[in-house]
Motif scaffolding. Structure first.
Motif, PDB file in Angstrom:
ATOM      1  N   GLY A  68       0.913  -1.206   0.031  1.00 33.21           N
ATOM      2  CA  GLY A  68      -0.027  -0.046   0.178  1.00 33.21           C
ATOM      3  C   GLY A  68       0.927   1.270  -0.154  1.00 33.21           C
ATOM      4  N   ALA A  69       0.454   2.366  -0.605  1.00 31.99           N
ATOM      5  CA  ALA A  69       1.118   3.341  -0.700  1.00 31.99           C
ATOM      6  C   ALA A  69       0.332   4.490  -0.009  1.00 31.99           C
ATOM      7  CB  ALA A  69       1.429   3.984  -2.226  1.00 31.99           C
ATOM      8  N   LEU A  70       0.782   5.273   0.880  1.00 29.44           N
ATOM      9  CA  LEU A  70       0.125   6.290   1.592  1.00 29.44           C
ATOM     10  C   LEU A  70       0.623   7.693   1.131  1.00 29.44           C
ATOM     11  CD1 LEU A  70      -1.545   6.983   4.066  1.00 29.44           C
ATOM     12  CD2 LEU A  70       0.117   6.941   5.535  1.00 29.44           C
ATOM     13  N   ALA A 127       0.845   4.948   9.323  1.00 32.00           N
ATOM     14  CA  ALA A 127       1.629   4.029   8.656  1.00 32.00           C
ATOM     15  C   ALA A 127       1.921   2.763   9.092  1.00 32.00           C
ATOM     16  CB  ALA A 127       2.785   4.829   8.352  1.00 32.00           C
ATOM     17  N   GLN A 128       1.810   2.261  10.194  1.00 32.41           N
ATOM     18  CA  GLN A 128       2.181   1.027  11.016  1.00 32.41           C
ATOM     19  C   GLN A 128       0.834   0.561  11.243  1.00 32.41           C
ATOM     20  OE1 GLN A 128       6.197   1.506  13.120  1.00 32.41           O
ATOM     21  NE2 GLN A 128       5.015   3.289  13.625  1.00 32.41           N
ATOM     22  N   LEU A 129      -0.309   0.991  11.088  1.00 37.65           N
ATOM     23  CA  LEU A 129      -1.592   0.427  11.344  1.00 37.65           C
ATOM     24  C   LEU A 129      -1.685  -0.809  10.784  1.00 37.65           C
ATOM     25  CD1 LEU A 129      -4.294   3.263  11.402  1.00 37.65           C
ATOM     26  CD2 LEU A 129      -3.154   2.239  13.463  1.00 37.65           C
ATOM     27  N   ALA A 130      -2.635  -1.847  11.223  1.00 39.40           N
ATOM     28  CA  ALA A 130      -2.810  -3.054  10.549  1.00 39.40           C
ATOM     29  C   ALA A 130      -3.001  -3.056   9.104  1.00 39.40           C
ATOM     30  CB  ALA A 130      -4.458  -3.770  10.922  1.00 39.40           C
ATOM     31  N   GLY A 131      -2.259  -3.982   8.491  1.00 38.81           N
ATOM     32  CA  GLY A 131      -2.277  -3.833   7.112  1.00 38.81           C
ATOM     33  C   GLY A 131      -1.159  -3.426   6.753  1.00 38.81           C
ATOM     34  N   GLY A 132      -0.869  -2.146   7.132  1.00 41.18           N
ATOM     35  CA  GLY A 132       0.456  -1.328   7.099  1.00 41.18           C
ATOM     36  C   GLY A 132       0.661  -0.942   5.473  1.00 41.18           C
ATOM     37  N   ALA A 188     -10.572  12.485  -2.883  1.00 37.98           N
ATOM     38  CA  ALA A 188     -11.357  11.366  -3.328  1.00 37.98           C
ATOM     39  C   ALA A 188     -11.536  11.285  -4.923  1.00 37.98           C
ATOM     40  CB  ALA A 188     -12.702  11.319  -2.580  1.00 37.98           C
ATOM     41  N   GLU A 189     -11.695  12.407  -5.341  1.00 39.92           N
ATOM     42  CA  GLU A 189     -12.016  12.608  -6.838  1.00 39.92           C
ATOM     43  C   GLU A 189     -10.728  12.203  -7.801  1.00 39.92           C
ATOM     44  OE1 GLU A 189     -13.378  16.254  -7.670  1.00 39.92           O
ATOM     45  OE2 GLU A 189     -15.198  15.975  -6.384  1.00 39.92           O
ATOM     46  N   LEU A 190      -9.519  12.005  -7.426  1.00 39.12           N
ATOM     47  CA  LEU A 190      -8.472  11.873  -7.991  1.00 39.12           C
ATOM     48  C   LEU A 190      -8.218  10.348  -8.480  1.00 39.12           C
ATOM     49  CD1 LEU A 190      -5.547  13.640  -6.150  1.00 39.12           C
ATOM     50  CD2 LEU A 190      -6.626  14.460  -7.919  1.00 39.12           C
ATOM     51  N   LYS A 191      -8.377  10.141  -9.715  1.00 39.88           N
ATOM     52  CA  LYS A 191      -8.098   8.687 -10.244  1.00 39.88           C
ATOM     53  C   LYS A 191      -7.160   7.934  -9.746  1.00 39.88           C
ATOM     54  CE  LYS A 191     -10.959   7.251 -13.592  1.00 39.88           C
ATOM     55  NZ  LYS A 191     -11.439   8.171 -14.675  1.00 39.88           N
ATOM     56  N   GLY A 192      -7.239   6.503  -9.402  1.00 40.22           N
ATOM     57  CA  GLY A 192      -6.333   5.970  -8.927  1.00 40.22           C
ATOM     58  C   GLY A 192      -6.061   5.807  -7.278  1.00 40.22           C
ATOM     59  N   VAL A 193      -6.909   6.778  -6.549  1.00 41.59           N
ATOM     60  CA  VAL A 193      -6.995   6.730  -5.062  1.00 41.59           C
ATOM     61  C   VAL A 193      -8.230   6.035  -4.618  1.00 41.59           C
ATOM     62  CG1 VAL A 193      -7.241   8.285  -3.133  1.00 41.59           C
ATOM     63  CG2 VAL A 193      -6.204   9.081  -5.195  1.00 41.59           C
ATOM     64  N   GLU A 194      -7.676   4.891  -3.679  1.00 47.01           N
ATOM     65  CA  GLU A 194      -8.946   3.701  -3.419  1.00 47.01           C
ATOM     66  C   GLU A 194      -9.411   4.202  -2.140  1.00 47.01           C
ATOM     67  OE1 GLU A 194      -8.447   0.036  -3.843  1.00 47.01           O
ATOM     68  OE2 GLU A 194      -7.466   0.149  -5.817  1.00 47.01           O
ATOM     69  N   THR A 195      -8.646   4.906  -1.195  1.00 50.51           N
ATOM     70  CA  THR A 195      -9.026   5.371   0.154  1.00 50.51           C
ATOM     71  C   THR A 195      -8.434   6.823   0.316  1.00 50.51           C
ATOM     72  OG1 THR A 195      -8.964   3.004   0.745  1.00 50.51           O
ATOM     73  CG2 THR A 195      -9.519   4.640   2.425  1.00 50.51           C
ATOM     74  N   VAL A 196      -9.429   7.630   1.033  1.00 51.02           N
ATOM     75  CA  VAL A 196      -8.886   8.749   1.426  1.00 51.02           C
ATOM     76  C   VAL A 196      -9.176   8.605   3.122  1.00 51.02           C
ATOM     77  CG1 VAL A 196      -9.133  11.420   1.657  1.00 51.02           C
ATOM     78  CG2 VAL A 196      -9.297  10.043  -0.238  1.00 51.02           C
ATOM     79  N   ALA A 238       4.247  -0.803  -8.765  1.00 49.69           N
ATOM     80  CA  ALA A 238       3.247  -1.947  -9.151  1.00 49.69           C
ATOM     81  C   ALA A 238       2.587  -2.576  -7.923  1.00 49.69           C
ATOM     82  CB  ALA A 238       4.265  -3.012  -9.909  1.00 49.69           C
ATOM     83  N   GLY A 239       1.395  -2.908  -8.122  1.00 45.39           N
ATOM     84  CA  GLY A 239       0.504  -3.486  -7.018  1.00 45.39           C
ATOM     85  C   GLY A 239       0.222  -2.738  -5.783  1.00 45.39           C
ATOM     86  N   ALA A 240       0.479  -1.469  -5.848  1.00 44.05           N
ATOM     87  CA  ALA A 240       0.333  -0.887  -4.697  1.00 44.05           C
ATOM     88  C   ALA A 240      -1.043   0.004  -4.570  1.00 44.05           C
ATOM     89  CB  ALA A 240       1.289   0.462  -4.406  1.00 44.05           C
ATOM     90  N   GLN A 241      -1.937  -0.303  -3.731  1.00 39.34           N
ATOM     91  CA  GLN A 241      -3.200   0.525  -3.466  1.00 39.34           C
ATOM     92  C   GLN A 241      -2.822   1.764  -2.616  1.00 39.34           C
ATOM     93  OE1 GLN A 241      -6.021  -1.807  -1.353  1.00 39.34           O
ATOM     94  NE2 GLN A 241      -6.292  -3.330  -3.105  1.00 39.34           N
ATOM     95  N   VAL A 242      -3.464   2.866  -3.502  1.00 41.12           N
ATOM     96  CA  VAL A 242      -3.159   4.160  -2.918  1.00 41.12           C
ATOM     97  C   VAL A 242      -4.002   4.757  -2.158  1.00 41.12           C
ATOM     98  CG1 VAL A 242      -2.684   6.585  -3.794  1.00 41.12           C
ATOM     99  CG2 VAL A 242      -1.927   4.607  -5.362  1.00 41.12           C
ATOM    100  N   THR A 243      -3.445   5.327  -0.754  1.00 44.47           N
ATOM    101  CA  THR A 243      -4.419   5.907   0.073  1.00 44.47           C
ATOM    102  C   THR A 243      -3.848   7.234   0.181  1.00 44.47           C
ATOM    103  OG1 THR A 243      -4.907   3.854   1.380  1.00 44.47           O
ATOM    104  CG2 THR A 243      -5.277   5.685   2.544  1.00 44.47           C
TER     105      THR A 243
END
Lengths: 258, 316
Positions: free
Chosen positions: B3-5, B83-88, B51-59, B30-35
């Protein structure tokens, strides 16, 4: 004893146009002029002015690198620093990470160890080094030390246990108030560093310059950002010359730029 | 899961274009979900824009009264928790603006993570390109042994992410008290109706040859005809002709407009590094040997005090 600690980095002089080695393994540094990182010179000048105003008793400069850094530390002593510390990394097996040298987080740990030893009320560093352009060490030290940071400072006013700092930010000028001790990083317009006078160079030879090892400070030099390849940036294509404003306007219109 | 924060830059009401460029960079991992994390006193408006930006999964909204101003010592501990929360997250990115350059290293140190500054290309999730020596050298680096990589994004190397996205907006709670040792006092920004220097499509910059603050009026008039932002060389800022936020170069702003017109700027390497990504560079200078002509697509040797007013008429 009110002490200011200033970081000094030995870098390729800002006037030198560096070249990449033909095999891409690093930068050609043979015979290149080396200097104090310009932002660190500004940091030292600020510390000296603070001492000259009577707000500090001692200015200590520190450099991390090999024995060649003594040159820059001697220059710093000639500018007016009281004593110098060289944290010698030669015993750590050359520059870890190839030509990139010690990583900022390792540098910050070294500086933290020096802070614990010297107990400064201010640490002043350059906002970035003009070689690696990392711009990381100051805030990293502040985080490890759990103290405030005032980066990109263009004015520092001391008021008792606090400092009022003007910072050059993208929006304009920001003012922060930070409790001391704190970490400051310098921007270009904080001051104009003084020139070194010849008699001061002679005097500087008698000032103390102590060498410490990384291991004596309890810092290990792990390298986690490794250089793979160095290359020159892509070159721009050669442009055209126009002879007057009318030709320029026509060229811009033809390219659809205006 | 990678995941990319992305740490959002904003002024409390508007998301900075730098964030949208960071999202583009994060999407290249590659493969990073963007928050996107929005730290603010009231994050609603900015989160909606992110939230309107394409490519962002979660805000993620990180709301605390202390977050009203972007103080690194206040924000970094909250973001370190996040950054260290579950999932990380495998990557935490911010813009290489003064905001990001102040905050991200503080965050990296709290995470004991290495930082890659000024990312200009993502070659793999652990391999990046970045400029050093004022952009005269590009180095490719591998990051090893790091569960989290912190990076600042060289925004001039990336286009903004397009709109039309619809990310989830959530609230994140991180229990961090304000850093009592740092207090925001004020920020003084000169008010201007001209476009923002860092995202403008056209930029006109002036150097010491303008001679005075009045001299810059010439450039402002031309800029207003073209809808351009106005920048300056270090020399012009040092001389007091214009404020610091107009400085373009290694230690000022790095920009990538479609059109850059350098007026009376000799072209020190420290300035050139700030404009390398401009599509078309125009140089106007009376010194035919000035280094700016080496990078200019269109060069004009002559007296700027004659040429600029002529140009203003011709382009009206």
């Amino acid at each position: 004893m009110k002490r200011v600690l200033v970081g000094i980095k030995r870098v390729v002089d800002y006037n030198v146009r560096v070249r990449v080695k033909p095999d891409g393994s690093g930068i050609a540094l043979d015979g290149v002029k080396m200097s104090i990182n310009p932002f660190d010179e500004i940091a030292l000048e600020e510390a000296l002015r603070i001492k000259e105003r009577g707000a500090a008793d001692e200015v200590v400069v520190a450099s991390v690198g090999n024995a060649d850094c003594q040159q820059q530390l001697r220059t710093a002593l000639a500018m007016g620093a009281d004593r110098a510390l060289l944290v010698d990394t030669a015993s750590a097996g050359g520059a870890p990470g190839g030509d990139l040298g010690l990583e900022p987080l390792t540098l910050a740990r070294v500086l933290l160890a020096l802070v614990q030893r010297e107990q400064p009320f201010m640490v002043i560093l350059g906002k970035q080094a003009i070689d690696d352009d990392n711009s990381q060490t100051g805030p990293m030290l502040a985080a490890l030390w759990d103290r405030p940071q005032a980066t990109f400072a263009s004015k520092i006013e001391l008021a008792g246990e606090k400092a009022i700092v003007t910072r050059e930010v993208d929006q304009g000028l920001e003012t922060l108030e930070v409790g001391l001790p704190a970490v400051f990083t310098t921007d270009l317009r904080l001051n104009e560093p003084r020139y070194v006078k010849l008699p001061d160079i002679m005097k500087a030879k008698r000032k103390p310059l102590d060498t410490l090892s990384l291991s004596s400070l309890g810092v290990s030099s792990r390298a986690r950002v490794k250089a793979v390849r160095f290359e020159p940036p892509p070159q721009r294509q050669k442009g055209i010359r126009v002879k007057d404003a009318a030709e320029l306007a026509a060229a811009l219109k033809q390219k659809g730029l205006v | 899961m990678a995941g990319a924060l992305v740490v959002a830059e904003h002024d409390g009401t508007t998301l900075s274009p730098s964030t949208s460029r960071c999202v583009t960079c994060a999407s290249a991992i590659a493969g990073a979900q963007v928050t996107v994390a929005v730290c603010a006193a009231d994050a609603g408006a900015v989160a909606a824009q992110a939230a309107e930006l394409k490519g962002v999964e979660t805000v993620l909204k990180v709301e605390q009264a202390a977050n009203a101003h972007p103080i690194a010592a206040v924000l970094a501990p909250q973001l370190a928790q996040l950054a260290q929360l579950a999932g990380g997250y495998s990557h935490v990115l911010g813009p290489s603006t003064t905001f990001g350059r102040d905050l991200m290293p503080r965050l990296a140190a709290l995470l004991d993570a290495p930082q890659v500054s000024d990312i200009m290309a993502v070659e793999s999730p652990t391999r990046f390109k970045r400029p050093i020596y004022a952009g005269n050298v590009v180095v490719t680096v591998d990051v090893v042994d790091a569960p989290i990589i912190v990076g600042t994004v060289r925004t001039a190397s990336y286009a903004g992410a397009p709109g039309g996205g619809s990310a989830r907006i959530e609230s994140a709670s991180v229990g961090t008290a304000a850093a009592a040792h740092t207090r925001f006092v004020s920020v003084s920004a000169s008010k201007t109706d001209r476009p923002d220097l860092q995202s403008a499509r056209r930029v006109i910059s002036g150097g010491r040859a303008l001679g005075s603050a009045e001299g810059f009026q010439l450039l402002y008039r031309l800029a207003d005809k073209l809808g351009a932002a106005v920048g300056a060389s270090r020399a012009a800022v040092d001389a007091g002709y214009v404020p610091n936020e107009m400085q373009v170069g290694q230690t000022g702003k790095i920009i990538a407009p479609e059109l850059y017109i350098a007026v009376g700027i000799s072209g020190a390497i420290q300035h050139l590094t700030g404009i390398k990504d401009a599509k078309t560079i125009v140089a106007i200078n009376k010194d035919a040997e000035a280094p700016i002509f080496e990078v200019a697509d269109i060069g004009l040797v002559g007296d700027l005090f004659e040429i600029v007013p002529q140009l203003e008429k011709l382009l009206s």
